[in-house]
Design a protein around this motif. Structure first.
Motif, PDB file in Angstrom:
ATOM      1  N   MET A   1       0.846  -1.183   0.000  1.00 31.22           N
ATOM      2  CA  MET A   1       0.000   0.000   0.000  1.00 31.22           C
ATOM      3  C   MET A   1       0.885   1.236   0.000  1.00 31.22           C
ATOM      4  O   MET A   1       1.876   1.308   0.705  1.00 31.22           O
ATOM      5  CB  MET A   1      -0.869  -0.032   1.243  1.00 31.22           C
ATOM      6  CG  MET A   1      -1.769   1.142   1.377  1.00 31.22           C
ATOM      7  SD  MET A   1      -3.332   0.546   1.975  1.00 31.22           S
ATOM      8  CE  MET A   1      -4.293   1.967   1.702  1.00 31.22           C
ATOM      9  N   THR A   2       0.513   2.258  -0.769  1.00 31.38           N
ATOM     10  CA  THR A   2       1.309   3.468  -0.840  1.00 31.38           C
ATOM     11  C   THR A   2       0.471   4.681  -0.485  1.00 31.38           C
ATOM     12  O   THR A   2      -0.734   4.712  -0.714  1.00 31.38           O
ATOM     13  CB  THR A   2       1.886   3.663  -2.254  1.00 31.38           C
ATOM     14  OG1 THR A   2       0.815   3.703  -3.176  1.00 31.38           O
ATOM     15  CG2 THR A   2       2.864   2.579  -2.607  1.00 31.38           C
ATOM     16  N   ALA A   3       1.135   5.685   0.079  1.00 27.83           N
ATOM     17  CA  ALA A   3       0.473   6.946   0.384  1.00 27.83           C
ATOM     18  C   ALA A   3       0.278   7.702  -0.921  1.00 27.83           C
ATOM     19  O   ALA A   3       1.070   7.587  -1.832  1.00 27.83           O
ATOM     20  CB  ALA A   3       1.324   7.760   1.342  1.00 27.83           C
ATOM     21  N   LEU A  56       5.836   7.731  -1.647  1.00 26.29           N
ATOM     22  CA  LEU A  56       6.656   6.929  -0.748  1.00 26.29           C
ATOM     23  C   LEU A  56       5.820   5.783  -0.193  1.00 26.29           C
ATOM     24  O   LEU A  56       4.606   5.903  -0.030  1.00 26.29           O
ATOM     25  CB  LEU A  56       7.174   7.789   0.408  1.00 26.29           C
ATOM     26  CG  LEU A  56       8.095   8.942   0.024  1.00 26.29           C
ATOM     27  CD1 LEU A  56       8.399   9.798   1.256  1.00 26.29           C
ATOM     28  CD2 LEU A  56       9.378   8.443  -0.601  1.00 26.29           C
ATOM     29  N   SER A  57       6.470   4.708   0.121  1.00 22.17           N
ATOM     30  CA  SER A  57       5.793   3.551   0.689  1.00 22.17           C
ATOM     31  C   SER A  57       5.273   3.874   2.087  1.00 22.17           C
ATOM     32  O   SER A  57       5.878   4.627   2.837  1.00 22.17           O
ATOM     33  CB  SER A  57       6.778   2.376   0.764  1.00 22.17           C
ATOM     34  OG  SER A  57       6.228   1.332   1.517  1.00 22.17           O
ATOM     35  N   THR A  58       4.147   3.285   2.452  1.00 17.96           N
ATOM     36  CA  THR A  58       3.598   3.500   3.792  1.00 17.96           C
ATOM     37  C   THR A  58       4.174   2.527   4.809  1.00 17.96           C
ATOM     38  O   THR A  58       3.889   2.644   5.992  1.00 17.96           O
ATOM     39  CB  THR A  58       2.058   3.362   3.783  1.00 17.96           C
ATOM     40  OG1 THR A  58       1.722   2.066   3.295  1.00 17.96           O
ATOM     41  CG2 THR A  58       1.423   4.436   2.939  1.00 17.96           C
ATOM     42  N   ARG A  64       9.559   7.315   9.535  1.00 21.98           N
ATOM     43  CA  ARG A  64      10.063   8.367   8.644  1.00 21.98           C
ATOM     44  C   ARG A  64       9.907   9.719   9.310  1.00 21.98           C
ATOM     45  O   ARG A  64       8.857  10.047   9.848  1.00 21.98           O
ATOM     46  CB  ARG A  64       9.285   8.343   7.333  1.00 21.98           C
ATOM     47  CG  ARG A  64       9.765   9.350   6.313  1.00 21.98           C
ATOM     48  CD  ARG A  64       8.923   9.398   5.045  1.00 21.98           C
ATOM     49  NE  ARG A  64       8.557   8.089   4.554  1.00 21.98           N
ATOM     50  CZ  ARG A  64       7.311   7.733   4.255  1.00 21.98           C
ATOM     51  NH1 ARG A  64       6.322   8.572   4.394  1.00 21.98           N
ATOM     52  NH2 ARG A  64       7.060   6.522   3.814  1.00 21.98           N
ATOM     53  N   PRO A  65      10.961  10.542   9.272  1.00 21.56           N
ATOM     54  CA  PRO A  65      10.841  11.880   9.863  1.00 21.56           C
ATOM     55  C   PRO A  65       9.996  12.795   8.973  1.00 21.56           C
ATOM     56  O   PRO A  65       9.707  12.471   7.819  1.00 21.56           O
ATOM     57  CB  PRO A  65      12.291  12.365   9.905  1.00 21.56           C
ATOM     58  CG  PRO A  65      12.958  11.653   8.787  1.00 21.56           C
ATOM     59  CD  PRO A  65      12.289  10.301   8.719  1.00 21.56           C
TER      60      PRO A  65
END
Length: 181
Positions: A1-3, A56-58, A64-65
């Motif tokens: 799943m990706t954002a 980006l990948s979730t 992740r910052p």
């Protein structure tokens, strides 16, 4: 799943830290540019993230910052690099284009090898209202010069420069039409 969309204010900032995301196709010089940015001595912490494309990948979203600044890299000798950037900007919240991002055009001095026209890149940047930096990564001096320009914009974006905001920088960069209504 990706954002689907990368948002600038979805996480709290880290104290005295700036996080830069470099987005560009394989072989565009992201890692050389990252080394140049990291090599600059600053009184704060610099984190560099790289991505071949967005979204980006979730999977690692929690760890992740917050991304303070996004730098889209286009190698003018590589048509695929422009396609990657065109696809990637669609997954970025428009607020990033208010002083929190830039485009970098590399290999400008090689007009005979260009696969992407400067006019196309310039129009693309104007469409998004983001600044464009022209540079090269062939020598250490070129790498450091470009890295310093990016880091200066990223410092403002992360709030590490007193009394200057990304919106202020963005508003002084654009000419205003002063027609009377």
């Amino acid at each position: 799943m990706t954002a689907t969309v990368l948002k600038p204010h979805n996480k709290l900032p880290k104290y005295n830290t700036v996080t830069v995301l470099l987005v560009g196709a394989e072989g565009t010089g992201k890692h050389e540019l990252a080394k140049g940015i990291i090599s600059i001595d600053e009184p704060f912490s610099v984190q560099i993230r790289t991505a071949t494309c967005l979204p980006l990948s979730t999977e690692d979203e929690e760890s992740r910052p917050r991304i303070d600044f996004i730098c889209f890299i286009v190698d003018l000798t590589n048509r695929e690099s422009m396609r990657v950037v065109e696809k990637s900007v669609k997954h970025v919240d428009l607020r990033y284009f208010l002083g929190r991002s830039c485009f970098v055009a590399l290999k400008v001095k090689c007009p005979e090898k260009r696969g992407v026209g400067l006019e196309l890149v310039s129009e693309f940047c104007d469409h998004y209202g983001a600044p464009i930096l022209y540079g090269a990564l062939e020598t250490d001096q070129e790498q450091i010069t470009l890295a310093k320009q990016i880091l200066n914009m990223a410092k403002v974006s992360a709030g590490l420069v007193n009394n200057i905001s990304p919106l202020l920088i963005d508003s002084t960069r654009r000419p205003y039409d002063t027609q009377l209504l």
